[in-house]
Design an enzyme around this catalytic site. Structure first.
Site, PDB file in Angstrom:
ATOM      1  N   GLY A 155       0.783  -1.160   0.026  1.00 29.40           N
ATOM      2  CA  GLY A 155       0.060  -0.073  -0.093  1.00 29.40           C
ATOM      3  C   GLY A 155       0.807   1.304  -0.047  1.00 29.40           C
ATOM      4  N   ARG A 156       0.251   2.252   0.413  1.00 29.59           N
ATOM      5  CA  ARG A 156       1.054   3.633   0.567  1.00 29.59           C
ATOM      6  C   ARG A 156       2.617   3.397   1.094  1.00 29.59           C
ATOM      7  NH1 ARG A 156      -4.212   5.862   1.720  1.00 29.59           N
ATOM      8  NH2 ARG A 156      -4.064   4.768   3.438  1.00 29.59           N
ATOM      9  N   ILE A 157       2.551   2.792   2.315  1.00 29.26           N
ATOM     10  CA  ILE A 157       3.730   2.858   3.108  1.00 29.26           C
ATOM     11  C   ILE A 157       4.595   1.836   2.295  1.00 29.26           C
ATOM     12  CG2 ILE A 157       5.134   2.173   5.186  1.00 29.26           C
ATOM     13  CD1 ILE A 157       2.024   2.989   6.673  1.00 29.26           C
ATOM     14  N   ARG A 178      -3.652  -7.299  -3.936  1.00 33.12           N
ATOM     15  CA  ARG A 178      -3.582  -6.545  -5.211  1.00 33.12           C
ATOM     16  C   ARG A 178      -2.413  -6.203  -5.952  1.00 33.12           C
ATOM     17  NH1 ARG A 178      -4.169  -1.787  -8.078  1.00 33.12           N
ATOM     18  NH2 ARG A 178      -2.613  -0.518  -6.819  1.00 33.12           N
ATOM     19  N   VAL A 236       6.564  -2.785  10.806  1.00 29.87           N
ATOM     20  CA  VAL A 236       6.052  -1.661  11.490  1.00 29.87           C
ATOM     21  C   VAL A 236       4.662  -1.455  11.293  1.00 29.87           C
ATOM     22  CG1 VAL A 236       8.464  -0.398  11.207  1.00 29.87           C
ATOM     23  CG2 VAL A 236       6.623  -0.275   9.377  1.00 29.87           C
ATOM     24  N   ARG A 238       1.601  -3.762  12.357  1.00 28.85           N
ATOM     25  CA  ARG A 238       0.668  -3.983  13.811  1.00 28.85           C
ATOM     26  C   ARG A 238       1.214  -5.413  14.016  1.00 28.85           C
ATOM     27  NH1 ARG A 238      -0.556   0.587  13.852  1.00 28.85           N
ATOM     28  NH2 ARG A 238      -2.518   1.478  13.757  1.00 28.85           N
ATOM     29  N   GLU A 267       0.511  -5.143  22.896  1.00 30.91           N
ATOM     30  CA  GLU A 267       1.306  -3.917  23.397  1.00 30.91           C
ATOM     31  C   GLU A 267       0.720  -3.350  24.678  1.00 30.91           C
ATOM     32  OE1 GLU A 267       1.403  -0.824  20.209  1.00 30.91           O
ATOM     33  OE2 GLU A 267       2.376  -2.421  18.781  1.00 30.91           O
ATOM     34  N   HIS A 285       6.778   1.431  19.297  1.00 32.66           N
ATOM     35  CA  HIS A 285       5.808   1.848  18.493  1.00 32.66           C
ATOM     36  C   HIS A 285       5.883   3.470  18.134  1.00 32.66           C
ATOM     37  CE1 HIS A 285       1.122   1.092  16.988  1.00 32.66           C
ATOM     38  NE2 HIS A 285       2.194   1.883  15.896  1.00 32.66           N
ATOM     39  N   ILE A 286       6.827   3.837  17.575  1.00 29.46           N
ATOM     40  CA  ILE A 286       7.076   5.160  16.992  1.00 29.46           C
ATOM     41  C   ILE A 286       7.210   5.384  15.623  1.00 29.46           C
ATOM     42  CG2 ILE A 286       8.439   5.683  19.146  1.00 29.46           C
ATOM     43  CD1 ILE A 286      11.042   5.438  17.766  1.00 29.46           C
ATOM     44  N   GLY A 287       6.349   4.485  14.863  1.00 28.63           N
ATOM     45  CA  GLY A 287       6.535   4.745  13.387  1.00 28.63           C
ATOM     46  C   GLY A 287       6.422   5.926  12.895  1.00 28.63           C
TER      47      GLY A 287
HETATM   48  C1  GLV Z   1       0.216   4.013  13.705  1.00 31.99           C
HETATM   49  O1  GLV Z   1       0.511   2.941  13.959  1.00 31.99           O
HETATM   50  C2  GLV Z   1      -1.020   4.487  12.732  1.00 31.99           C
HETATM   51  O2  GLV Z   1      -1.721   3.437  12.487  1.00 31.99           O
HETATM   52  O3  GLV Z   1      -1.271   5.466  12.739  1.00 31.99           O
END
Ligand code: GLV
Length: 320
Positions: A155-157, A178, A236, A238, A267, A285-287
């Site tokens: 996807g985007r990331i 996809r 990064v 879930r 978490e 969790h600092i993505g």
């Molecule tokens: C971060 O984990 C988000 O989903 O925005």
């Protein structure tokens, strides 16, 4: 009268300023998350709620708030909200897509580099004043340039990571329900592979998929066993996408070479074994945690909330 809203936990001041103009808000925990009991109590008379990804918004919470119109999640992922039930009740749900793509892709590269080059243990070694001079085999890591990068979730990331990988002349493959168009595959210099093949041939595997019933434990004990012995896994997205206990075992037994994790299955709990493994880099969790991005996320969530309360269709509605 301005509508009553609940902000479950502090967001950035600029967004609070904005919300003050348009709503009467109540903030939950300053430095901690609300307990379920507190959440149930505070939401009763609210028309809107601004949530963070740590807040579980289930049926019980929605049923407790008869006037609730909108849940504005300050995150791109919204697996913390029972979307099906919100739709059924006609409650709008929004998220914050797009704005955290680059930040999260940057952190992915940081984790890839940190694990490959043993940055964290090397830093600890230096701080302990153990650096006695250059040595030919001190902290030998793994080359990143030219390696095969397997992206799970394009996807985007995932795409933003693929663009960065071009700078490292990586051989990028991806797996996603996809398949990209030939133009997109060309732009991202990425070729489709079925998941098992991606896992068994990639030097670095990075996960960027959403969490839903299909992706829960997508990277299971069995899938981990397909990975190369000298491969690195980065997550990064879930935590529950990876079977965390199996990953800890695979790292301990050196079935894979290393892992970089920003997210965990339960978490803030982390599989105990992971703490002692120096082939894992563990982040809290600092993505999306840059000032610029967290500000944009706070503002986007606040605007979505106000749009919904004012009877407009919010920009980032996920309950269409
Ligand atoms: C971060 O984990 C988000 O989903 O925005």
């Amino acid at each position: 009268m301005k509508p009553k809203v609940l902000i479950t936990r502090k967001i950035l001041p600029e967004a609070l300023e904005y919300l003050k103009k348009h709503t009467q808000y109540d903030i939950g925990g300053e430095k901690r998350n609300l307990t379920k009991k507190e959440l149930l109590e505070k939401i009763k008379d609210k028309e809107g709620i601004l949530t963070l990804l740590v807040d579980q918004i289930d049926r019980e919470v929605m049923d407790q708030a008869p006037s609730l119109k909108i849940i504005a999640n300050c995150a791109v992922g919204y697996n913390n909200i029972d979307i099906g039930y919100a739709k059924q009740k006609g409650i709008m749900v929004t998220n914050t897509p797009g704005i955290l793509t680059e930040t999260t892709a940057d952190l992915t590269m940081a984790l890839i580099m940190a694990v490959s080059r043993k940055i964290v243990p090397a830093d600890a070694f230096t701080r302990r004043k153990n650096f006695k001079g250059w040595e030919i085999d001190l902290f030998l890591g793994k080359e990143v340039t030219g390696k095969r990068l397997g992206i799970i979730g394009m996807g985007r990331i995932g795409k933003a990571v693929a663009l960065r990988a071009q700078g490292f002349r990586m051989d990028t493959v991806y797996s996603d329900p996809r398949i990209l168009t030939p133009e997109e595959e060309n732009k991202y210099k990425a070729a489709y592979l079925p998941l098992d093949e991606l896992l068994s041939t990639s030097d670095i595997v990075t996960i960027h998929t959403v969490l839903n019933s299909e992706t829960h434990h997508l990277v299971s004990k069995h899938k981990l066993s397909l990975m190369k012995k000298d491969a690195i896994l980065v997550n990064v997205s879930r935590g529950p996408v990876v079977e965390e206990r199996a990953l800890a075992e695979a790292l301990e037994k050196k079935q894979i070479w290393g892992a970089g994790l920003d997210v965990y299955e339960r978490e803030p709990e982390i599989e105990e074994k992971l703490y002692s493994l120096d082939n894992a880099v563990l982040l809290p969790h600092i993505g999306s945690a840059t000032y610029e991005t967290r500000l944009k996320m706070s503002m986007m969530a606040a605007k979505n909330l106000v749009q919904g309360l004012q009877g407009e269709t919010p920009d980032n509605l996920v309950t269409q």
